[in-house]
Design a protein around this motif. Sequence first.
Motif, PDB file in Angstrom:
ATOM      1  N   GLY A 163      30.653  66.840  43.308  1.00 16.96           N
ATOM      2  CA  GLY A 163      31.209  66.709  42.052  1.00 16.96           C
ATOM      3  C   GLY A 163      32.548  65.790  41.990  1.00 16.96           C
ATOM      4  N   THR A 164      33.507  66.155  41.091  1.00 18.77           N
ATOM      5  CA  THR A 164      34.555  65.181  41.069  1.00 18.77           C
ATOM      6  C   THR A 164      35.931  66.000  41.827  1.00 18.77           C
ATOM      7  OG1 THR A 164      35.051  66.024  38.711  1.00 18.77           O
ATOM      8  CG2 THR A 164      33.686  63.995  39.078  1.00 18.77           C
ATOM      9  N   ASP A 165      35.843  67.083  42.383  1.00 15.60           N
ATOM     10  CA  ASP A 165      36.773  67.968  42.734  1.00 15.60           C
ATOM     11  C   ASP A 165      37.086  68.025  44.346  1.00 15.60           C
ATOM     12  OD1 ASP A 165      34.582  69.162  43.580  1.00 15.60           O
ATOM     13  OD2 ASP A 165      35.543  71.276  42.928  1.00 15.60           O
ATOM     14  N   ARG A 166      36.628  67.072  45.134  1.00 15.30           N
ATOM     15  CA  ARG A 166      36.591  67.085  46.513  1.00 15.30           C
ATOM     16  C   ARG A 166      36.261  65.552  47.078  1.00 15.30           C
ATOM     17  NH1 ARG A 166      35.327  72.991  47.746  1.00 15.30           N
ATOM     18  NH2 ARG A 166      37.077  73.505  49.268  1.00 15.30           N
ATOM     19  N   VAL A 167      37.313  65.105  47.476  1.00 15.08           N
ATOM     20  CA  VAL A 167      37.330  63.411  47.902  1.00 15.08           C
ATOM     21  C   VAL A 167      36.801  63.531  49.386  1.00 15.08           C
ATOM     22  CG1 VAL A 167      38.899  62.569  46.208  1.00 15.08           C
ATOM     23  CG2 VAL A 167      39.899  63.559  48.662  1.00 15.08           C
ATOM     24  N   PHE A 168      36.849  64.764  50.406  1.00 16.31           N
ATOM     25  CA  PHE A 168      36.381  64.683  51.834  1.00 16.31           C
ATOM     26  C   PHE A 168      35.293  65.253  52.036  1.00 16.31           C
ATOM     27  CE2 PHE A 168      41.469  64.304  52.557  1.00 16.31           C
ATOM     28  CZ  PHE A 168      41.280  62.908  52.392  1.00 16.31           C
ATOM     29  N   LEU A 344      37.364  58.865  42.772  1.00 16.76           N
ATOM     30  CA  LEU A 344      38.847  58.368  41.989  1.00 16.76           C
ATOM     31  C   LEU A 344      38.627  57.519  40.957  1.00 16.76           C
ATOM     32  CD1 LEU A 344      40.871  58.242  45.279  1.00 16.76           C
ATOM     33  CD2 LEU A 344      41.024  59.747  43.581  1.00 16.76           C
ATOM     34  N   LEU A 345      37.254  56.504  41.268  1.00 18.40           N
ATOM     35  CA  LEU A 345      37.116  55.506  40.080  1.00 18.40           C
ATOM     36  C   LEU A 345      36.251  55.952  39.041  1.00 18.40           C
ATOM     37  CD1 LEU A 345      36.231  52.117  42.067  1.00 18.40           C
ATOM     38  CD2 LEU A 345      38.407  53.167  41.049  1.00 18.40           C
ATOM     39  N   CYS A 362      30.011  50.114  44.905  1.00 18.12           N
ATOM     40  CA  CYS A 362      29.750  49.360  46.224  1.00 18.12           C
ATOM     41  C   CYS A 362      30.674  48.258  46.691  1.00 18.12           C
ATOM     42  CB  CYS A 362      28.130  49.069  46.103  1.00 18.12           C
ATOM     43  SG  CYS A 362      26.951  50.320  45.981  1.00 18.12           S
ATOM     44  N   ALA A 363      30.922  47.468  45.784  1.00 11.87           N
ATOM     45  CA  ALA A 363      31.791  46.456  46.088  1.00 11.87           C
ATOM     46  C   ALA A 363      33.144  46.955  46.474  1.00 11.87           C
ATOM     47  CB  ALA A 363      31.846  45.604  44.623  1.00 11.87           C
ATOM     48  N   VAL A 364      33.760  47.608  45.746  1.00  9.04           N
ATOM     49  CA  VAL A 364      34.877  48.370  46.321  1.00  9.04           C
ATOM     50  C   VAL A 364      34.874  48.955  47.700  1.00  9.04           C
ATOM     51  CG1 VAL A 364      37.040  49.675  45.946  1.00  9.04           C
ATOM     52  CG2 VAL A 364      35.951  48.412  44.059  1.00  9.04           C
ATOM     53  N   SER A 365      33.944  49.922  47.825  1.00 13.25           N
ATOM     54  CA  SER A 365      33.684  50.691  49.150  1.00 13.25           C
ATOM     55  C   SER A 365      33.607  49.551  50.213  1.00 13.25           C
ATOM     56  CB  SER A 365      32.483  51.597  48.982  1.00 13.25           C
ATOM     57  OG  SER A 365      32.731  52.579  47.799  1.00 13.25           O
TER      58      SER A 365
END
Length: 424
Positions: A163-168, A344-345, A362-365
Motif C-alpha cells: 500500500g502506501t505506508d512502506r517504502v522499503f 511517494l508520487l 516508469c520514466a522517473v524510476s
Amino acid sequence: MLRQGWDVTWTVLRHGGGKVGSMTQVQPIKTGVTTRGGAHLPALDGLRGISILGVLLFHTGHLSGGFLGVDLFFALSGYLITDLLLREIEVTGAVSLIAFWGRRIRRLLPALVVVLTVVTVLVWAVGSPDVVRTTLSDGPWVQLNLLNWHLLAESAGYWDRFGTDRVFEHLWSIAVEEQFYLVWPVLVLVIARFGRVGRRVAVAAAAVSAVSLVLMVVLADAADPTRVYTGTDTRAFSLLLGALVATPPVQAVLARAVGRSAGVVLALLLTGIGAMWFLVDGVDSWWLFTGGLFAHSLAAALLIRLCAQAPHALVARVLAWRPLRWLGLISYSLYLWHWPVIVLLGPQLAGLGEWARTVLVCAVSIGLAALSKYLVEDPVRFRARWAAGRSGSLAFAAVMIGLAVLWSALPAPAPATIDIAKLG
C-alpha cells in the motif's frame, strides 16, 4: 526481487603460479552477463530486463503475475553466482570468501545506500507520520539484510501489504538474495574440499531445493501464503535451481537431452513462463504454493541455461534486443527505486489516468536508475581503488555506522492516540 539476476560479471584471473594474489585479485570484465568460459551472454541481460518489466507492471496494477519476475531474478542469481564460484575453484582450487563478499558489497551496497539515505530523508521531510514510522522501523532491517523476516514478524500480508505506508517493503527479496550470498559460497567451499565439485554441488543444490519445496507445501497457509512466499527457507529453491543448472554434470545432461532442439525448447519455456505471468493472481492462485512456484523456477532456470547453451537461437537473439538489454543492465537500481517512487508520487498522480501514472512512474524510476548506475554503481565498482582492500573495509564500516546513525537520529512521529472517553 530482486540480481542476482543482477550483473554478476566477474572472472578470476591467475596471478603468478596459478594462485590468486592475496586471494583477492579479481578483474571486472564487461558490464553484461558472462558465464563459464567468459563468453558474453546478451540474452541474460534481456531476461533481467523482462524480469524488472514484469515487476514494474505488477506494482502499477497491469500484470497480475508480474511478481514472478522476482523468481526469474532469483534463478539468474543462483546460476551466475554458482558459475562464478565453480570457475574460481577451477582456477584456484578454492573459493576466497572475503574476496567474494567484497565483490558483492562493492556491487550492491553503493546504490542501496543512496536509495536508503535519499528516500529516508525525503520521507521524513514530506511523508505522512505512518510512512515515517515504518521507514525508520524497516530501515535497520534492510541494512542487516533481514527485512523479509522483520516483515513476517510483524504479520504483514504480502499482497495486502503493498500500500502506501512502506517504502522499503519490496527489499524483502534483496534480503533473501543477500542471505543466499552469505551461506551458499561457504557450502560450495566445503564441498570443494572433497573433490568432484560439480557433481557434489549439483547434488547439494537439488537436495536443498527439494527440502525447500517440501517446507513450502507443508507451511503454506491458504488464507495468507506470505510466510512461504517471502521466507528464505521456503524460497531457497528459486535460487538453487538456478545453481543446479550452472553445474557441468547438469549442463551435459541438458545438452544431450535437448540437442538441436534448443531453439524450440526455449520458445516453449518462454511461452509457458509468459502464460503464468498473465494467468496467476497472487494469493488466489493457491497452486503456486503447492508446487507451481517450483515449476516456474525450474522453467526459469532451464530458460537461463538454454540461452547460454544456444545463444544463436531465435529466442536468445530476441532477448538480446538492445533496449531490453539496457533495461536489464539498470535493473538492480530500477528495482531499488521503483517502489519508493510509486509510494511517494502516488498522491500527486491521483488525477492522472492509470496508464499515464504508469508511464510517469516508469520514466522517473528509469531516470533515477540510470543516474545510479552511471554515477554511483559503475564508478565504485570499476574505478574506485579505495573501494577494495583495507580502505574498502574502512569505507564499509563508515557506511554501516552512518546508516545506523541515520535511523536513530531522525525522530519518529508519536503513534496516533485514541481518546477512549470520547468513543461511543
